[in-house]
Design a protein around this motif. Structure first.
Motif, PDB file in Angstrom:
ATOM      1  N   LYS A 187       0.852  -1.189   0.000  1.00 22.94           N
ATOM      2  CA  LYS A 187       0.000   0.000   0.000  1.00 22.94           C
ATOM      3  C   LYS A 187       0.882   1.232   0.000  1.00 22.94           C
ATOM      4  O   LYS A 187       1.757   1.377   0.842  1.00 22.94           O
ATOM      5  CB  LYS A 187      -0.885  -0.002   1.250  1.00 22.94           C
TER       6      LYS A 187
ATOM      7  N   LYS B  95       0.745 -17.171   0.375  1.00 22.42           N
ATOM      8  CA  LYS B  95       0.161 -16.107   1.195  1.00 22.42           C
ATOM      9  C   LYS B  95      -0.561 -16.707   2.408  1.00 22.42           C
ATOM     10  O   LYS B  95      -1.773 -16.893   2.403  1.00 22.42           O
ATOM     11  CB  LYS B  95      -0.772 -15.249   0.344  1.00 22.42           C
TER      12      LYS B  95
ATOM     13  N   TRP C 291      -0.452 -15.201   5.334  1.00 21.22           N
ATOM     14  CA  TRP C 291      -0.987 -14.048   6.058  1.00 21.22           C
ATOM     15  C   TRP C 291      -2.077 -13.395   5.212  1.00 21.22           C
ATOM     16  O   TRP C 291      -1.874 -13.143   4.032  1.00 21.22           O
ATOM     17  CB  TRP C 291       0.122 -13.033   6.334  1.00 21.22           C
ATOM     18  N   LYS C 292      -3.211 -13.124   5.822  1.00 20.81           N
ATOM     19  CA  LYS C 292      -4.324 -12.499   5.093  1.00 20.81           C
ATOM     20  C   LYS C 292      -4.705 -11.199   5.802  1.00 20.81           C
ATOM     21  O   LYS C 292      -4.906 -11.196   7.011  1.00 20.81           O
ATOM     22  CB  LYS C 292      -5.522 -13.445   5.009  1.00 20.81           C
ATOM     23  N   PHE C 293      -4.794 -10.136   5.026  1.00 23.34           N
ATOM     24  CA  PHE C 293      -5.044  -8.815   5.610  1.00 23.34           C
ATOM     25  C   PHE C 293      -6.375  -8.234   5.120  1.00 23.34           C
ATOM     26  O   PHE C 293      -6.534  -7.031   5.001  1.00 23.34           O
ATOM     27  CB  PHE C 293      -3.881  -7.881   5.271  1.00 23.34           C
ATOM     28  N   ASP C 294      -7.325  -9.128   4.834  1.00 25.24           N
ATOM     29  CA  ASP C 294      -8.640  -8.709   4.345  1.00 25.24           C
ATOM     30  C   ASP C 294      -9.713  -8.803   5.414  1.00 25.24           C
ATOM     31  O   ASP C 294     -10.907  -8.691   5.136  1.00 25.24           O
ATOM     32  CB  ASP C 294      -9.040  -9.558   3.137  1.00 25.24           C
TER      33      ASP C 294
ATOM     34  N   ASP D 201       2.590   1.104   6.629  1.00 26.53           N
ATOM     35  CA  ASP D 201       1.985  -0.175   7.033  1.00 26.53           C
ATOM     36  C   ASP D 201       0.693   0.021   7.813  1.00 26.53           C
ATOM     37  O   ASP D 201       0.117  -0.930   8.311  1.00 26.53           O
ATOM     38  CB  ASP D 201       2.977  -0.977   7.873  1.00 26.53           C
TER      39      ASP D 201
ATOM     40  N   LYS E  12      -3.024  -1.376   6.209  1.00 28.68           N
ATOM     41  CA  LYS E  12      -3.240  -2.780   5.888  1.00 28.68           C
ATOM     42  C   LYS E  12      -2.517  -3.624   6.925  1.00 28.68           C
ATOM     43  O   LYS E  12      -1.296  -3.753   6.891  1.00 28.68           O
ATOM     44  CB  LYS E  12      -2.720  -3.066   4.479  1.00 28.68           C
ATOM     45  N   TYR E  13      -3.277  -4.173   7.863  1.00 28.45           N
ATOM     46  CA  TYR E  13      -2.677  -4.973   8.924  1.00 28.45           C
ATOM     47  C   TYR E  13      -3.738  -5.883   9.531  1.00 28.45           C
ATOM     48  O   TYR E  13      -4.938  -5.778   9.237  1.00 28.45           O
ATOM     49  CB  TYR E  13      -2.067  -4.071  10.007  1.00 28.45           C
TER      50      TYR E  13
ATOM     51  N   HIS F 260       1.353  -5.682   6.927  1.00 29.48           N
ATOM     52  CA  HIS F 260       1.315  -6.505   5.719  1.00 29.48           C
ATOM     53  C   HIS F 260       2.669  -6.649   5.017  1.00 29.48           C
ATOM     54  O   HIS F 260       2.778  -7.399   4.052  1.00 29.48           O
ATOM     55  CB  HIS F 260       0.309  -5.918   4.725  1.00 29.48           C
TER      56      HIS F 260
ATOM     57  N   PRO G 282       5.834 -10.849   9.432  1.00 27.02           N
ATOM     58  CA  PRO G 282       5.702  -9.411   9.166  1.00 27.02           C
ATOM     59  C   PRO G 282       6.832  -8.605   9.802  1.00 27.02           C
ATOM     60  O   PRO G 282       7.329  -8.946  10.891  1.00 27.02           O
ATOM     61  CB  PRO G 282       4.354  -9.059   9.812  1.00 27.02           C
TER      62      PRO G 282
END
Length: 326
Positions: free
Chosen positions: A2, A117, A119-122, A239, A242-243, A253, A262
């Motif tokens: 981002k 992936k 890690w998911k940041f959604d 950062d 988006k975390y 992220h 991270p």
């Protein structure tokens, strides 16, 4: 990654100039681009902006890993099988990417695209990934396993499943190339803003430098510094948009490609460099290297400066940065 969007300030002081800035905003490479050129009228400006758009589109086709017919996809699909002959432009870009990977001790790694992936940041992630899944996610990463043959102009990824990607430098490279093209066509001044990857040349019509306001990462509605840019690039990575938060611990992220975890300790990095491609890669790398190592590495590079904001709100700058409070 981002990117923080910059606020461009054009100071005209109410004076009419023969040359004026003309801007177009559009979506390219899956990102928001703003292309500004200084010209005599809208017709001339549109012609120049069209040239820049065509150049950015050309580069996207070359480096895209989503286009199955691109040379990048061909390299990835032949990982562990055979070398792939590519255009000189792509070969040189990969070579520079490996150079930055070496420079940052793998904090930036052009082969990061093979990372699973985990890690998911959604908003869907509620618990920590397992140690084994994190370890497995980075097994195919390692710029040391990219073999370049300069004579044959081939690229070979030694490990099956390995992939290269240009997510961390692609927009910057496109901005560099668009700028280079417009300068060659006689455009005296302008800005390519590739979703926060800023590339400028020349000056505003009133003779002043272009200026950017850098967003305060502790309060996104405010800026903490107003800085001039003279014929160079500036990239800010943050950062804070988006975390994920797990068990009251905040995980950003930006992932360390060496460990799969991270990065910690930094919330914003701004890098000034002659090229957006380099600034882009270094901004990400500093997050991973940490403020002490990152600052030390920056200060060894000619014509490169940075501003680092840590998670306590402290501002650390390289030696030649002077912040003008806005």
């Amino acid at each position: 990654m981002k990117k923080v969007l910059f606020i461009l300030t054009l100071f005209s002081a109410g004076i009419l100039f023969a040359q004026q800035p003309y801007k177009r905003t559009l979506k390219l490479m899956g990102n928001r681009f703003e292309i500004t050129v200084v010209g005599k009228d809208q017709v001339e400006a549109d012609e120049y902006i069209d040239l820049a758009v065509n150049e950015i589109t050309r580069i996207e086709k070359l480096i895209s890993s989503w286009d199955l017919n691109s040379q990048t996809s061909l390299i990835n699909s032949n990982a562990g099988l055979q070398p792939v002959k590519v255009d000189a432009e792509l070969f040189n870009l990969i070579q520079r990417g490996i150079g930055i990977s070496k420079l940052t001790d793998g904090a930036f790694d052009i082969s990061y695209a093979s990372m699973d992936k985990v890690w998911k940041f959604d908003g869907s992630m509620k618990k920590m990934p397992s140690v084994d899944s994190i370890k497995a996610s980075v097994e195919k990463i390692g710029f040391q396993n990219i073999e370049l043959n300069k004579e044959q102009q081939t690229v070979f990824l030694k490990l099956p499943g390995m992939k290269i990607g240009f997510g961390a430098i692609g927009k910057g490279y496109a901005a560099d190339k668009a700028k280079e093209l417009l300068i060659s066509k006689g455009v005296k001044a302008g800005i390519i803003n590739a979703s926060g990857d800023m590339n400028t040349w020349g000056k505003q019509p009133n003779g002043e430098d272009w200026k950017v306001a850098i967003t305060n990462p502790m309060n996104k509605n405010k800026v903490f510094a107003l800085l001039p840019i003279t014929n160079g690039a500036v990239v800010t990575s943050g950062d804070y948009e988006k975390y994920v938060r797990i068990d009251d611990v905040r995980y950003a992220h930006i992932i360390d490609p060496r460990s799969g975890y991270p990065a910690k300790g930094i919330i914003s990095v701004t890098v000034f460099a002659p090229k957006a491609e380099l600034a882009d890669a270094l901004a990400t790398s500093i997050f991973v290297m940490g403020k002490e190592v990152g600052l030390n590495r920056i200060e060894q590079l000619p014509n490169v400066e940075c501003i680092i904001i840590d998670d306590k709100g402290n501002i650390i700058t390289s030696k030649n940065i002077e912040i003008e409070k806005s």
